[in-house]
Design a protein around this motif. Sequence first.
Motif, PDB file in Angstrom:
ATOM      1  N   LEU A 284      11.645  -2.087  -0.583  1.00 47.81           N
ATOM      2  CA  LEU A 284      12.202  -0.805  -0.992  1.00 47.81           C
ATOM      3  C   LEU A 284      12.088  -0.623  -2.498  1.00 47.81           C
ATOM      4  CD1 LEU A 284      15.514  -1.189   1.071  1.00 47.81           C
ATOM      5  CD2 LEU A 284      13.325  -0.230   1.853  1.00 47.81           C
ATOM      6  N   SER A 285      11.549  -1.629  -3.187  1.00 52.11           N
ATOM      7  CA  SER A 285      11.607  -1.684  -4.649  1.00 52.11           C
ATOM      8  C   SER A 285      10.342  -1.207  -5.339  1.00 52.11           C
ATOM      9  CB  SER A 285      11.888  -3.131  -5.080  1.00 52.11           C
ATOM     10  OG  SER A 285      10.911  -4.007  -4.538  1.00 52.11           O
ATOM     11  N   LYS A 286       9.376  -0.740  -4.571  1.00 51.21           N
ATOM     12  CA  LYS A 286       8.117  -0.296  -5.184  1.00 51.21           C
ATOM     13  C   LYS A 286       7.990   1.222  -5.004  1.00 51.21           C
ATOM     14  CE  LYS A 286       6.193  -4.904  -4.816  1.00 51.21           C
ATOM     15  NZ  LYS A 286       7.462  -5.553  -4.442  1.00 51.21           N
ATOM     16  N   ALA A 287       7.196   1.683  -4.063  1.00 51.38           N
ATOM     17  CA  ALA A 287       7.042   3.130  -3.903  1.00 51.38           C
ATOM     18  C   ALA A 287       8.361   3.811  -3.538  1.00 51.38           C
ATOM     19  CB  ALA A 287       5.994   3.427  -2.845  1.00 51.38           C
ATOM     20  N   LEU A 288       9.297   3.068  -2.931  1.00 57.34           N
ATOM     21  CA  LEU A 288      10.566   3.676  -2.518  1.00 57.34           C
ATOM     22  C   LEU A 288      11.635   3.593  -3.600  1.00 57.34           C
ATOM     23  CD1 LEU A 288      10.787   2.798   1.277  1.00 57.34           C
ATOM     24  CD2 LEU A 288       9.627   4.684   0.102  1.00 57.34           C
ATOM     25  N   ALA A 289      11.265   3.163  -4.794  1.00 55.85           N
ATOM     26  CA  ALA A 289      12.056   3.378  -6.011  1.00 55.85           C
ATOM     27  C   ALA A 289      13.470   2.831  -5.949  1.00 55.85           C
ATOM     28  CB  ALA A 289      12.103   4.883  -6.320  1.00 55.85           C
TER      29      ALA A 289
ATOM     30  N   SER B 168      -9.280 -13.437 -15.215  1.00 50.16           N
ATOM     31  CA  SER B 168      -8.213 -12.716 -15.912  1.00 50.16           C
ATOM     32  C   SER B 168      -8.531 -11.231 -15.903  1.00 50.16           C
ATOM     33  CB  SER B 168      -8.079 -13.218 -17.349  1.00 50.16           C
ATOM     34  OG  SER B 168      -7.607 -14.548 -17.371  1.00 50.16           O
ATOM     35  N   ARG B 169      -7.483 -10.434 -15.777  1.00 51.23           N
ATOM     36  CA  ARG B 169      -7.686  -9.003 -15.639  1.00 51.23           C
ATOM     37  C   ARG B 169      -6.497  -8.214 -16.163  1.00 51.23           C
ATOM     38  NH1 ARG B 169      -6.696 -10.167  -9.889  1.00 51.23           N
ATOM     39  NH2 ARG B 169      -8.261 -11.752 -10.290  1.00 51.23           N
ATOM     40  N   LEU B 170      -6.706  -6.933 -16.343  1.00 56.34           N
ATOM     41  CA  LEU B 170      -5.612  -6.013 -16.600  1.00 56.34           C
ATOM     42  C   LEU B 170      -5.330  -5.314 -15.278  1.00 56.34           C
ATOM     43  CD1 LEU B 170      -6.580  -6.625 -19.489  1.00 56.34           C
ATOM     44  CD2 LEU B 170      -6.038  -4.253 -20.081  1.00 56.34           C
ATOM     45  N   ARG B 171      -4.085  -5.405 -14.828  1.00 52.45           N
ATOM     46  CA  ARG B 171      -3.709  -4.784 -13.548  1.00 52.45           C
ATOM     47  C   ARG B 171      -3.240  -3.360 -13.846  1.00 52.45           C
ATOM     48  NH1 ARG B 171       0.792  -3.602 -10.625  1.00 52.45           N
ATOM     49  NH2 ARG B 171       0.826  -4.034  -8.384  1.00 52.45           N
ATOM     50  N   VAL B 172      -4.054  -2.395 -13.498  1.00 49.32           N
ATOM     51  CA  VAL B 172      -3.774  -0.995 -13.802  1.00 49.32           C
ATOM     52  C   VAL B 172      -3.251  -0.310 -12.548  1.00 49.32           C
ATOM     53  CG1 VAL B 172      -4.735   1.167 -14.669  1.00 49.32           C
ATOM     54  CG2 VAL B 172      -5.623  -1.021 -15.508  1.00 49.32           C
ATOM     55  N   ALA B 173      -2.129   0.375 -12.682  1.00 52.15           N
ATOM     56  CA  ALA B 173      -1.519   1.044 -11.528  1.00 52.15           C
ATOM     57  C   ALA B 173      -0.981   2.410 -11.959  1.00 52.15           C
ATOM     58  CB  ALA B 173      -0.391   0.194 -10.947  1.00 52.15           C
ATOM     59  N   PRO B 174      -1.689   3.482 -11.625  1.00 55.65           N
ATOM     60  CA  PRO B 174      -1.188   4.819 -11.949  1.00 55.65           C
ATOM     61  C   PRO B 174      -0.020   5.205 -11.047  1.00 55.65           C
ATOM     62  CG  PRO B 174      -3.176   4.978 -10.645  1.00 55.65           C
ATOM     63  CD  PRO B 174      -2.985   3.515 -10.939  1.00 55.65           C
ATOM     64  N   MET B 175       0.683   6.254 -11.433  1.00 53.54           N
ATOM     65  CA  MET B 175       1.774   6.806 -10.632  1.00 53.54           C
ATOM     66  C   MET B 175       1.445   8.244 -10.251  1.00 53.54           C
ATOM     67  SD  MET B 175       5.156   5.663 -12.747  1.00 53.54           S
ATOM     68  CE  MET B 175       5.122   4.213 -13.782  1.00 53.54           C
ATOM     69  N   ALA B 176       2.119   8.717  -9.233  1.00 56.96           N
ATOM     70  CA  ALA B 176       1.938  10.110  -8.824  1.00 56.96           C
ATOM     71  C   ALA B 176       2.388  11.071  -9.915  1.00 56.96           C
ATOM     72  CB  ALA B 176       2.721  10.370  -7.541  1.00 56.96           C
TER      73      ALA B 176
ATOM     74  N   THR C 151       3.985   0.396   1.729  1.00 55.81           N
ATOM     75  CA  THR C 151       5.024   1.251   2.306  1.00 55.81           C
ATOM     76  C   THR C 151       5.199   2.524   1.484  1.00 55.81           C
ATOM     77  OG1 THR C 151       6.227  -0.640   3.227  1.00 55.81           O
ATOM     78  CG2 THR C 151       7.479   1.391   2.885  1.00 55.81           C
ATOM     79  N   GLY C 152       5.174   3.652   2.177  1.00 53.92           N
ATOM     80  CA  GLY C 152       5.387   4.940   1.526  1.00 53.92           C
ATOM     81  C   GLY C 152       4.120   5.627   1.074  1.00 53.92           C
ATOM     82  N   LEU C 153       2.982   4.915   1.068  1.00 55.83           N
ATOM     83  CA  LEU C 153       1.765   5.444   0.451  1.00 55.83           C
ATOM     84  C   LEU C 153       0.719   5.926   1.440  1.00 55.83           C
ATOM     85  CD1 LEU C 153       1.235   2.834  -2.411  1.00 55.83           C
ATOM     86  CD2 LEU C 153       2.638   4.910  -2.401  1.00 55.83           C
ATOM     87  N   TYR C 154       0.888   5.612   2.712  1.00 56.41           N
ATOM     88  CA  TYR C 154      -0.140   5.948   3.688  1.00 56.41           C
ATOM     89  C   TYR C 154       0.403   6.958   4.708  1.00 56.41           C
ATOM     90  CZ  TYR C 154      -2.947   2.223   1.620  1.00 56.41           C
ATOM     91  OH  TYR C 154      -3.672   1.441   0.731  1.00 56.41           O
TER      92      TYR C 154
ATOM     93  N   SER D 149       3.224  -0.249 -13.449  1.00 53.29           N
ATOM     94  CA  SER D 149       4.435  -0.309 -12.643  1.00 53.29           C
ATOM     95  C   SER D 149       4.114  -0.239 -11.156  1.00 53.29           C
ATOM     96  CB  SER D 149       5.362   0.847 -13.021  1.00 53.29           C
ATOM     97  OG  SER D 149       6.489   0.894 -12.179  1.00 53.29           O
ATOM     98  N   ASN D 150       5.018  -0.795 -10.344  1.00 60.63           N
ATOM     99  CA  ASN D 150       4.936  -0.643  -8.890  1.00 60.63           C
ATOM    100  C   ASN D 150       5.679   0.597  -8.409  1.00 60.63           C
ATOM    101  OD1 ASN D 150       3.525  -3.074  -8.746  1.00 60.63           O
ATOM    102  ND2 ASN D 150       5.381  -4.277  -8.446  1.00 60.63           N
ATOM    103  N   ASN D 151       6.152   1.397  -9.337  1.00 58.16           N
ATOM    104  CA  ASN D 151       6.833   2.655  -9.036  1.00 58.16           C
ATOM    105  C   ASN D 151       5.769   3.711  -8.720  1.00 58.16           C
ATOM    106  OD1 ASN D 151       8.767   4.751  -8.983  1.00 58.16           O
ATOM    107  ND2 ASN D 151       8.681   5.014 -11.210  1.00 58.16           N
ATOM    108  N   TYR D 152       4.981   3.447  -7.674  1.00 62.10           N
ATOM    109  CA  TYR D 152       3.739   4.172  -7.436  1.00 62.10           C
ATOM    110  C   TYR D 152       3.916   5.681  -7.288  1.00 62.10           C
ATOM    111  CZ  TYR D 152       2.088  -0.563  -6.438  1.00 62.10           C
ATOM    112  OH  TYR D 152       1.786  -1.896  -6.523  1.00 62.10           O
ATOM    113  N   LEU D 153       4.985   6.109  -6.656  1.00 63.52           N
ATOM    114  CA  LEU D 153       5.193   7.544  -6.459  1.00 63.52           C
ATOM    115  C   LEU D 153       6.031   8.161  -7.576  1.00 63.52           C
ATOM    116  CD1 LEU D 153       5.770   7.661  -2.588  1.00 63.52           C
ATOM    117  CD2 LEU D 153       3.668   8.095  -3.876  1.00 63.52           C
TER     118      LEU D 153
END
Length: 407
Positions: free
Chosen positions: A255-260, A375-383, A229-232, A57-61
């Motif tokens: 506003l749709s990623k880390a800013l939820a 080709s890859r697996l795009r891995v994205a952890p969240m806070a 945005t929001g991560l640094y 997810s791009n819901n990083y935080l």
Amino acid sequence: MADRGFDLKARIETLEANDLKRALSPVDRVAERGYFAEPSGSELPVLEAAEALVFASNNYLGLTDDQRVQDAARQAAATVGTGAGASRLVTGDTMVHRDLERALAEVKGTDRALAFSSGYAANVGTITALEPDVVFSDELNHASIIDGCRLADAETVVYDHCDAASLRSNLEERADRATQAGREPADESWLIVTDSVFSMDGTVAPLRAICDAAEEHGAWVMVDEAHATGLYANGGGVVQAEGLEERVQIQMGTLSKALASQGGYVAGSDELIECLINDARAFVFSTGLAPPAAAAASEALHVARHSDAREKLWANVTHLRDGLESMGFEVWGDSQILPVVVGDRMDAMTLAEGICERDVVAPAIRPPTVPEGTSRLRVAPMATHDRDDVIDCLEAFRAAGEETGLL
């Protein structure tokens, strides 16, 4: 009579034959874990699968289900309304929008900011409103930047990915061409556009070197901070992390990623924002961002600035990257996005399926989204993933990798 319509069935059959057909798999909630339904077409989905950890997810935080962010959206809906009701130039401009824009401008270190209904609209609207003669664009820039260049009818010069030397070479060549034609380079308007964090490769643009090249040739710089945005620093992006606010004329983000939430924004000078309000068709002819979305983003930005969410995210990123690399996986990038590169598309899909069977979601990304052989697996952890979640993800990769023969 000839049928002048469209053979949609044939298009779908071609996608299926080339293993490119995509499908929607609804989830019960947007968070670090959820229940996914099988693709159901037009039918109502049925949630029958086991709960899965979401590492895609791009819901990083992890703020989409944060109580503070949800309460802000509820309050805005109750006091302002559920929708803006009109373009902001008509009656759709509210105090909630202004509060969000004030906070964004403060974080981005600019005079003002302007919220759009989507990040796509922000990029397309800004580039077309500026009407640059020439755009110098990173070869892996987002589709909305590419479409903005096309709609602006600008001459687009593509430079090598994250390569400031390639950019500089293209700037010099363009300046030489103008001189040979008897024109002054200043007769043309030049815009350099780059993502700061690239969503599929996890790479980070060399913004300082890009600004150096731009200033030598009098070009403006536009940076898309959608995945930053929001991560640094102080809840900002890479521009803030490198202290380049005075050297980047246009800062865009979502506003749709880390800013939820939902929507996009552009931050810059008073003059830039006034021009966009008047000339950006994607702003002028769109209903304003829904007030609950604006309020949610504003509160999420506050949380990003004044909590330990960013530190938790980066700790998870380090733990996950170190674990994957120690197993022998190739992990690209320098950001919170961790592309686990497999190469062959079928191997990537098989690995993703094996991980999914172990209740971890990290879908395969394959051509044409990425080049052949990457080709890859795009891995994205969240806070909001805890240590055990990260360990479970790593164990799923290990087991699936061994099962598929990739480890």
